[in-house]
Design a protein around this motif. Structure first.
Motif: not given
Length: 201
Positions: A21-39, A82-87
């Protein structure tokens, strides 16, 4: 598509010989990111959500030595989201081809909505997907259970299996042979027209 990426090492998601797995940040998030349930992470394919959002990062999963298939790649990418905090996770590319020099892969984008659905939302609880498409009719499932998936493609994770006698609201809009349906509990998913025809004659 994805340039030099920072590897997000997650022991629970990347066991030995598993997918990478790989992740690259692009832009600042409009809200704080926090881990969330995968579903709670919505999945979109090719077309992004119409709700105002920011694409805060790019994601990629490469198939490991165990070669568990495309559906597992998508599930692993959703887990990273989900771990990154994406909606939401926007699937931008699915490459089934593998060779001695290239692994099968899935690429996507981490979506964060500009505003939560309500002021009562917390980072660990995403709003349920809401369909803006008109609902044409209610279908009653007969015989074969109706499989409802999180996206309009066959390898999308299974959202629900509606048993005989169950009902779903069916959208009038068809996307490449898939219809959006609303389950009795309000969740929104997709089912193929062929499956809908078999399950609700």
């Amino acid at each position: 598509m994805i340039r030099t990426l920072a590897v997000l090492v997650v022991a629970s998601l990347v066991p030995a010989c598993a997918n990478h797995l790989y992740y690259e940040a692009l832009l600042p998030s409009p809200r704080p990111l926090a881990s969330r349930p995968i579903e709670s992470v919505e999945i979109f394919v090719v077309s992004p959500p119409t709700r105002p959002h920011v694409t805060v990062g790019l994601m990629q999963v490469l198939e490991g030595n165990d070669r568990r298939g495309t559906q597992t790649l998508i599930a692993d990418l959703r887990g990273l989201a989900a771990q990154t905090g994406c909606d939401a996770l926007l699937i931008t590319s699915i490459d089934h081809q593998r060779s001695r020099y290239r692994d099968a892969s899935v690429e996507g984008a981490c979506i964060v909505y500009r505003q939560p659905a309500s002021s009562n939302d917390d980072p660990g609880q995403a709003p349920s997907p809401v369909s803006t498409a008109p609902e044409k009719q209610t279908a009653v499932v007969r015989g074969v259970p109706l499989e409802v998936r999180t996206g309009p493609f066959i390898v999308a994770p299974l959202l629900a299996r509606v048993p005989e006698g169950g009902q779903v609201s069916v959208s009038a809009i068809v996307t490449k042979g898939w219809r959006q349906v609303r389950l009795p509990d309000g969740r929104v998913g997709y089912t193929s027209e062929a499956a809908l025809g078999r399950a609700s004659p």
